[in-house]
Scaffold this motif. Structure first.
Motif, PDB file in Angstrom:
ATOM      1  N   GLN A  42     -46.686 -33.506  39.275  1.00 13.65           N
ATOM      2  CA  GLN A  42     -46.746 -32.666  37.851  1.00 13.65           C
ATOM      3  C   GLN A  42     -46.249 -32.513  37.737  1.00 13.65           C
ATOM      4  O   GLN A  42     -46.108 -32.637  36.543  1.00 13.65           O
ATOM      5  N   LEU A  43     -44.832 -32.116  38.068  1.00  9.72           N
ATOM      6  CA  LEU A  43     -43.224 -31.991  37.449  1.00  9.72           C
ATOM      7  C   LEU A  43     -43.029 -32.756  36.629  1.00  9.72           C
ATOM      8  O   LEU A  43     -41.391 -32.532  36.008  1.00  9.72           O
ATOM      9  N   THR A  44     -43.073 -34.427  37.155  1.00  5.33           N
ATOM     10  CA  THR A  44     -42.075 -35.666  36.969  1.00  5.33           C
ATOM     11  C   THR A  44     -42.183 -35.499  35.486  1.00  5.33           C
ATOM     12  O   THR A  44     -43.816 -35.197  34.231  1.00  5.33           O
ATOM     13  N   GLY A  45     -40.807 -35.909  34.678  1.00  4.37           N
ATOM     14  CA  GLY A  45     -41.295 -36.085  33.074  1.00  4.37           C
ATOM     15  C   GLY A  45     -40.044 -35.347  32.405  1.00  4.37           C
ATOM     16  O   GLY A  45     -38.981 -34.963  32.770  1.00  4.37           O
ATOM     17  N   ASP A  46     -40.163 -35.903  30.973  1.00  3.34           N
ATOM     18  CA  ASP A  46     -39.085 -35.505  30.044  1.00  3.34           C
ATOM     19  C   ASP A  46     -39.498 -34.299  29.366  1.00  3.34           C
ATOM     20  O   ASP A  46     -40.793 -34.412  28.692  1.00  3.34           O
ATOM     21  N   TYR A  47     -38.966 -33.347  29.226  1.00  2.00           N
ATOM     22  CA  TYR A  47     -38.827 -31.995  28.087  1.00  2.00           C
ATOM     23  C   TYR A  47     -38.426 -31.979  27.321  1.00  2.00           C
ATOM     24  O   TYR A  47     -37.106 -31.842  27.499  1.00  2.00           O
ATOM     25  N   ARG A  48     -39.103 -31.916  26.332  1.00  4.98           N
ATOM     26  CA  ARG A  48     -38.605 -31.649  24.938  1.00  4.98           C
ATOM     27  C   ARG A  48     -38.617 -30.211  24.040  1.00  4.98           C
ATOM     28  O   ARG A  48     -40.172 -30.522  23.467  1.00  4.98           O
ATOM     29  N   GLY A  49     -37.823 -30.111  24.300  1.00  8.16           N
ATOM     30  CA  GLY A  49     -37.691 -28.393  22.909  1.00  8.16           C
ATOM     31  C   GLY A  49     -37.715 -27.627  24.528  1.00  8.16           C
ATOM     32  O   GLY A  49     -38.067 -27.177  25.451  1.00  8.16           O
ATOM     33  N   ARG A  50     -37.456 -26.258  23.213  1.00  8.60           N
ATOM     34  CA  ARG A  50     -37.216 -25.361  24.523  1.00  8.60           C
ATOM     35  C   ARG A  50     -38.683 -24.538  25.061  1.00  8.60           C
ATOM     36  O   ARG A  50     -39.000 -24.292  26.071  1.00  8.60           O
ATOM     37  N   ASP A  51     -39.927 -24.872  24.685  1.00 11.81           N
ATOM     38  CA  ASP A  51     -41.057 -24.139  24.619  1.00 11.81           C
ATOM     39  C   ASP A  51     -41.363 -25.551  25.529  1.00 11.81           C
ATOM     40  O   ASP A  51     -42.375 -25.280  26.577  1.00 11.81           O
ATOM     41  N   ALA A  52     -41.691 -26.939  25.462  1.00  8.03           N
ATOM     42  CA  ALA A  52     -41.658 -27.853  26.406  1.00  8.03           C
ATOM     43  C   ALA A  52     -40.643 -26.873  27.921  1.00  8.03           C
ATOM     44  O   ALA A  52     -41.513 -27.277  29.236  1.00  8.03           O
ATOM     45  N   ILE A  53     -39.686 -26.854  28.154  1.00  4.45           N
ATOM     46  CA  ILE A  53     -38.956 -26.602  28.953  1.00  4.45           C
ATOM     47  C   ILE A  53     -38.922 -25.500  29.770  1.00  4.45           C
ATOM     48  O   ILE A  53     -39.457 -25.477  31.330  1.00  4.45           O
ATOM     49  N   PHE A  54     -39.758 -24.057  29.519  1.00  5.45           N
ATOM     50  CA  PHE A  54     -39.919 -23.127  29.622  1.00  5.45           C
ATOM     51  C   PHE A  54     -41.854 -23.218  29.956  1.00  5.45           C
ATOM     52  O   PHE A  54     -41.710 -22.323  31.247  1.00  5.45           O
ATOM     53  N   GLY A  55     -42.255 -24.267  29.710  1.00  2.23           N
ATOM     54  CA  GLY A  55     -43.893 -24.475  30.683  1.00  2.23           C
ATOM     55  C   GLY A  55     -43.474 -24.944  31.311  1.00  2.23           C
ATOM     56  O   GLY A  55     -44.389 -24.539  32.428  1.00  2.23           O
ATOM     57  N   TYR A  56     -42.553 -26.089  31.590  1.00  2.00           N
ATOM     58  CA  TYR A  56     -42.272 -26.840  32.935  1.00  2.00           C
ATOM     59  C   TYR A  56     -42.118 -25.755  33.771  1.00  2.00           C
ATOM     60  O   TYR A  56     -42.588 -26.002  35.042  1.00  2.00           O
ATOM     61  N   PHE A  57     -40.380 -24.728  33.840  1.00  4.20           N
ATOM     62  CA  PHE A  57     -40.525 -23.126  34.253  1.00  4.20           C
ATOM     63  C   PHE A  57     -41.384 -22.921  34.732  1.00  4.20           C
ATOM     64  O   PHE A  57     -41.984 -22.334  35.723  1.00  4.20           O
TER      65      PHE A  57
END
Length: 130
Positions: A42-57
């Motif tokens: 579920q966590l695999t992928g490319d996270y583009r942008g700070r908001d997406a990265i914070f969403g990953y966290f």
């Protein structure tokens, strides 16, 4: 011998992550940053942008019921790249993860503009976050 400023940024970032200090993380992770997370879960992928990265966290914490921790073991850096060796621990779906993982950051002007995460046991993470 002095510590490279990008090593200091990594140390600062790990402390902020551990403390849940999103303000400091926002200073270190720019708006246009990209994180690459491998695997088949579920966590695999490319996270583009700070908001997406914070969403990953946030998703990482949600899926691990808040158990995920990343402790900095060692960091090296120059003006262009920073590398962190970390001890990662978490529990999810009845699986315990305790491994040594690596983050490689491409640095520009003291901030991590692109990050690659390499994990010791990708198969175990895939089972945890299936």
């Amino acid at each position: 011998m002095s510590v490279h400023p990008n090593v200091e940024q990594l140390q600062r970032g790990y402390k902020a992550f551990g403390d849940g200090d999103m303000e400091v993380l926002a200073e270190i992770i720019p708006e246009n940053a990209v994180w690459h997370v491998g695997g088949n879960n579920q966590l695999t992928g490319d996270y583009r942008g700070r908001d997406a990265i914070f969403g990953y966290f946030a998703k990482l914490m949600e899926l691990s019921n808040g158990t995920f921790k990343a402790d900095l073991i060692h960091a090296i850096a120059d003006d262009h790249f920073a590398c962190a060796l970390q001890r990662s621990t978490a529990t999810a779906n009845g699986v315990d993860y305790d491994a040594t993982d690596v983050l490689i950051d491409r640095m520009e002007n003291g901030v991590a503009v692109e990050t690659w995460l390499y994990v010791e046991d990708a198969a175990k993470l895939d089972r945890m976050f299936a």
